[in-house]
Write a protein that holds these residues in place. Structure first.
Motif, mmCIF file in Angstrom:
data_model
loop_
_atom_site.group_PDB
_atom_site.id
_atom_site.type_symbol
_atom_site.label_atom_id
_atom_site.label_comp_id
_atom_site.label_asym_id
_atom_site.label_seq_id
_atom_site.Cartn_x
_atom_site.Cartn_y
_atom_site.Cartn_z
ATOM 1 N N LYS A 12 -5.987 5.977 10.479
ATOM 2 C CA LYS A 12 -6.984 4.913 10.694
ATOM 3 C C LYS A 12 -8.202 5.121 9.787
ATOM 4 C CE LYS A 12 -9.467 3.231 14.756
ATOM 5 N NZ LYS A 12 -8.976 2.004 15.307
ATOM 6 N N ALA A 13 -8.720 4.024 9.273
ATOM 7 C CA ALA A 13 -9.845 4.085 8.336
ATOM 8 C C ALA A 13 -11.028 4.838 8.944
ATOM 9 C CB ALA A 13 -10.264 2.666 7.957
ATOM 10 N N THR A 24 0.840 -1.215 0.000
ATOM 11 C CA THR A 24 0.000 0.000 0.000
ATOM 12 C C THR A 24 0.870 1.258 0.000
ATOM 13 O OG1 THR A 24 -1.691 -1.195 1.232
ATOM 14 C CG2 THR A 24 -1.876 1.193 1.206
ATOM 15 N N ARG A 63 4.218 9.007 19.706
ATOM 16 C CA ARG A 63 4.148 7.903 18.723
ATOM 17 C C ARG A 63 4.906 8.266 17.447
ATOM 18 N NH1 ARG A 63 -0.866 8.076 20.861
ATOM 19 N NH2 ARG A 63 -1.710 9.335 19.163
ATOM 20 N N VAL A 101 1.204 1.501 7.485
ATOM 21 C CA VAL A 101 1.245 2.054 6.121
ATOM 22 C C VAL A 101 2.046 3.360 6.104
ATOM 23 C CG1 VAL A 101 -0.136 2.965 4.211
ATOM 24 C CG2 VAL A 101 -0.949 0.958 5.464
ATOM 25 N N GLY A 102 1.759 4.247 7.061
ATOM 26 C CA GLY A 102 2.450 5.539 7.108
ATOM 27 C C GLY A 102 3.946 5.381 7.348
ATOM 28 N N SER A 139 2.195 6.975 12.226
ATOM 29 C CA SER A 139 2.687 6.015 13.231
ATOM 30 C C SER A 139 2.122 4.613 12.994
ATOM 31 C CB SER A 139 2.360 6.491 14.652
ATOM 32 O OG SER A 139 0.967 6.530 14.837
ATOM 33 N N GLY A 140 1.208 4.460 12.029
ATOM 34 C CA GLY A 140 0.708 3.123 11.679
ATOM 35 C C GLY A 140 1.627 2.448 10.667
ATOM 36 N N GLY A 198 -1.117 10.290 10.390
ATOM 37 C CA GLY A 198 -1.342 8.879 10.742
ATOM 38 C C GLY A 198 -0.109 8.045 10.440
ATOM 39 N N ARG A 203 -0.261 14.024 16.211
ATOM 40 C CA ARG A 203 -1.589 14.647 16.284
ATOM 41 C C ARG A 203 -1.891 15.150 17.688
ATOM 42 N NH1 ARG A 203 -6.290 11.316 17.117
ATOM 43 N NH2 ARG A 203 -4.910 9.508 17.211
ATOM 44 N N VAL A 223 -5.119 7.128 1.587
ATOM 45 C CA VAL A 223 -5.377 5.682 1.416
ATOM 46 C C VAL A 223 -6.616 5.197 2.167
ATOM 47 C CG1 VAL A 223 -3.106 4.751 0.814
ATOM 48 C CG2 VAL A 223 -3.651 5.168 3.207
ATOM 49 N N ASN A 224 -7.314 6.105 2.826
ATOM 50 C CA ASN A 224 -8.486 5.698 3.596
ATOM 51 C C ASN A 224 -9.721 5.582 2.693
ATOM 52 O OD1 ASN A 224 -10.702 5.566 5.360
ATOM 53 N ND2 ASN A 224 -10.643 7.787 5.691
HETATM 54 N N1 LIG Z 1 -6.215 1.671 -0.251
HETATM 55 C C1 LIG Z 1 -5.609 0.520 0.098
HETATM 56 O O1 LIG Z 1 -5.266 -0.297 -0.754
HETATM 57 C C2 LIG Z 1 -5.308 0.236 1.554
HETATM 58 C C3 LIG Z 1 -4.667 -0.948 1.957
HETATM 59 C C4 LIG Z 1 -4.343 -1.126 3.313
HETATM 60 C C5 LIG Z 1 -4.697 -0.139 4.218
HETATM 61 N N2 LIG Z 1 -5.366 0.966 3.792
HETATM 62 C C6 LIG Z 1 -5.730 2.058 4.674
HETATM 63 O O2 LIG Z 1 -4.521 2.684 5.069
HETATM 64 C C7 LIG Z 1 -4.755 3.391 6.276
HETATM 65 C C8 LIG Z 1 -3.618 3.095 7.226
HETATM 66 O O3 LIG Z 1 -3.616 1.736 7.591
HETATM 67 P P1 LIG Z 1 -2.874 1.314 8.934
HETATM 68 O O4 LIG Z 1 -3.138 -0.127 9.152
HETATM 69 O O5 LIG Z 1 -1.472 1.831 8.885
HETATM 70 O O6 LIG Z 1 -3.727 2.215 9.949
HETATM 71 P P2 LIG Z 1 -3.913 2.168 11.541
HETATM 72 O O7 LIG Z 1 -2.722 1.495 12.135
HETATM 73 O O8 LIG Z 1 -5.246 1.668 11.849
HETATM 74 O O9 LIG Z 1 -3.893 3.723 11.898
HETATM 75 C C9 LIG Z 1 -2.852 4.566 11.473
HETATM 76 C C10 LIG Z 1 -2.732 5.746 12.406
HETATM 77 O O10 LIG Z 1 -3.951 6.504 12.420
HETATM 78 C C11 LIG Z 1 -3.896 7.355 13.560
HETATM 79 N N3 LIG Z 1 -5.195 7.445 14.229
HETATM 80 C C12 LIG Z 1 -5.750 6.557 15.113
HETATM 81 N N4 LIG Z 1 -6.942 7.007 15.538
HETATM 82 C C13 LIG Z 1 -7.139 8.207 14.922
HETATM 83 C C14 LIG Z 1 -8.181 9.162 14.981
HETATM 84 N N5 LIG Z 1 -9.251 8.991 15.761
HETATM 85 N N6 LIG Z 1 -8.050 10.290 14.230
HETATM 86 C C15 LIG Z 1 -6.962 10.469 13.434
HETATM 87 N N7 LIG Z 1 -5.939 9.600 13.361
HETATM 88 C C16 LIG Z 1 -6.040 8.479 14.095
HETATM 89 C C17 LIG Z 1 -2.853 6.746 14.519
HETATM 90 O O11 LIG Z 1 -1.725 7.612 14.489
HETATM 91 P P3 LIG Z 1 -1.555 8.795 15.566
HETATM 92 O O12 LIG Z 1 -2.420 8.465 16.744
HETATM 93 O O13 LIG Z 1 -0.089 8.740 15.876
HETATM 94 O O14 LIG Z 1 -1.971 10.023 14.841
HETATM 95 C C18 LIG Z 1 -2.509 5.415 13.859
HETATM 96 O O15 LIG Z 1 -1.184 5.004 14.089
HETATM 97 C C19 LIG Z 1 -6.142 2.951 6.773
HETATM 98 O O16 LIG Z 1 -7.060 3.960 6.458
HETATM 99 C C20 LIG Z 1 -6.397 1.688 5.988
HETATM 100 O O17 LIG Z 1 -7.776 1.440 5.806
HETATM 101 C C21 LIG Z 1 -5.645 1.182 2.489
#
Ligand SMILES: NC(=O)c1ccc[n+]([C@@H]2O[C@H](COP(=O)([O-])OP(=O)(O)OC[C@H]3O[C@@H](n4cnc5c(N)ncnc54)[C@H](OP(=O)(O)O)[C@@H]3O)[C@@H](O)[C@H]2O)c1
Length: 302
Positions: free
Chosen positions: A204-205, A103, A162, A137-138, A134-135, A132, A157, A227-228
């Motif tokens: 986060k999605a 991704t 993190r 993908v980022g 710290s996840g 975002g 944020r 990517v959300n």
């Molecule tokens: N399009 C595609 O093909 C594809 C494939 C895979 C994943 N994705 C998407 O990629 C994104 C990232 O995936 P991931 O697994 O890395 O995500 P994740 O671990 O669920 O979240 C990433 C970051 O989002 C932040 N976050 C958490 N709660 C939040 C809130 N309430 N408001 C704002 N930020 C918040 C956190 O960072 P901080 O708390 O440090 O800010 C967290 O580390 C998701 O949206 C997922 O659905 C897309």
């Protein structure tokens, strides 16, 4: 009769990802076998169990896939599997925790495509902000953008705890120069946005992290990518299918890339790497760099 193609899917988490299972069958594997809650110290034994039973020729029809939610642990598992091989008993290994490597690779390749197409430039020297970040993908996107010469900031944020810890992990493992950025107040957010050439939303999605007020402050912004795929979009005004659509921002020249446009490149990247494993005459070790090389081909960057 030819032996079937078998993919052993190791994950430290309690569940294998259905997305990865579907992708592997659709790419041509005949059987996909999940192993859950796998620890790092179990990888050697599991790998050697997989390589010795089918002879060197059967080994070519056997693959390992490493998933999970932690980038660093997944890469350590890839290295443990690599060390466990006993040539000619050696199988291909593909690491893609939480889909993060394919991704992030697709996202950064799509950004490169639109930097070139719309602005005649590349990532070198650009200022990239990752919301975002710290996840998984980022963090993977941070590594790729930094390796391409960008100055990369992971947005903190609420505070920078993190973001700092993720930046330090990336830098330790990949020798990059990723930094945390304090966005804990409205004025810090606005001033960070004024300096950004590129904004990536990997939060986060279902959470919006960049709104129109922030975009209005983005006086240098060239590209914003999200990517959300779960509404609302991570960046206001960027819709899922957008692929270089003009975006209202302070710079007056920004374009947006949405989750499904990136997802299309991600799909082709993951599929392409799985197919490469199926066709390979020798064992392949597919990591973040391999994903980026594949994604750049699908994005038309190379
Ligand atoms: N399009 C595609 O093909 C594809 C494939 C895979 C994943 N994705 C998407 O990629 C994104 C990232 O995936 P991931 O697994 O890395 O995500 P994740 O671990 O669920 O979240 C990433 C970051 O989002 C932040 N976050 C958490 N709660 C939040 C809130 N309430 N408001 C704002 N930020 C918040 C956190 O960072 P901080 O708390 O440090 O800010 C967290 O580390 C998701 O949206 C997922 O659905 C897309």
């Amino acid at each position: 009769m030819e032996k079937p193609h078998i993919l052993h899917l190791f994950t430290p988490t309690g569940q294998a990802s259905p997305f990865d299972v579907n992708m592997a069958y659709d790419a041509g594997y005949n059987a996909v076998v999940p192993y859950t809650q796998v620890t790092l110290d179990q990888v050697t034994t599991l790998t050697q169990d997989a390589i010795f039973s089918r002879g060197p020729k059967g080994a070519r029809r056997t693959g390992l896939f490493i998933g999970g939610r932690e980038n660093g642990l997944a890469v350590d598992m890839l290295e443990a599997a690599r060390k466990a091989m006993v040539p000619p008993f050696e199988v291909s290994v593909f690491v893609d925790p939480s889909g993060a490597f394919t991704t992030a690779a697709a996202m950064v390749a799509a950004v490169e495509k639109h930097l070139k197409k719309n602005h005649g430039t590349d990532l070198d020297g650009k200022s990239v902000l990752i919301f975002g970040g710290s996840g998984p993908v980022g963090a993977a996107a941070a590594v790729l953008a930094s390796q391409a010469g960008a100055r990369v900031g992971i947005v903190g944020r609420e505070d920078t705890t993190r973001a700092r810890s993720t930046a330090e992990d990336c830098n330790r493992r990949y020798g990059t120069n990723v930094e945390p950025v304090d966005a804990s107040t409205a004025s810090l957010k606005l001033s960070m946005m004024q300096k950004a050439d590129i904004a990536l939303s990997t939060a986060k999605a279902g959470y919006r992290v960049v709104d129109n007020a922030l975009l209005a402050a983005a006086s240098r912004l060239l590209v914003a990518a999200d990517v959300n795929a779960v509404p609302p979009s991570g960046i206001e005004g960027v819709e899922a299918m957008d692929d270089g659509k003009a975006l209202q921002a302070g710079s007056g020249k920004a374009v947006g890339i949405g989750a499904l446009a990136i997802g299309n490149i991600k799909y082709q990247t993951q599929r392409g790497l799985l197919e490469a494993m199926l066709k390979a005459d020798k064992a392949l070790y597919l990591d973040l760099r391999s994903a980026f090389a594949e994604a750049r081909r699908h994005a038309g960057v190379v």
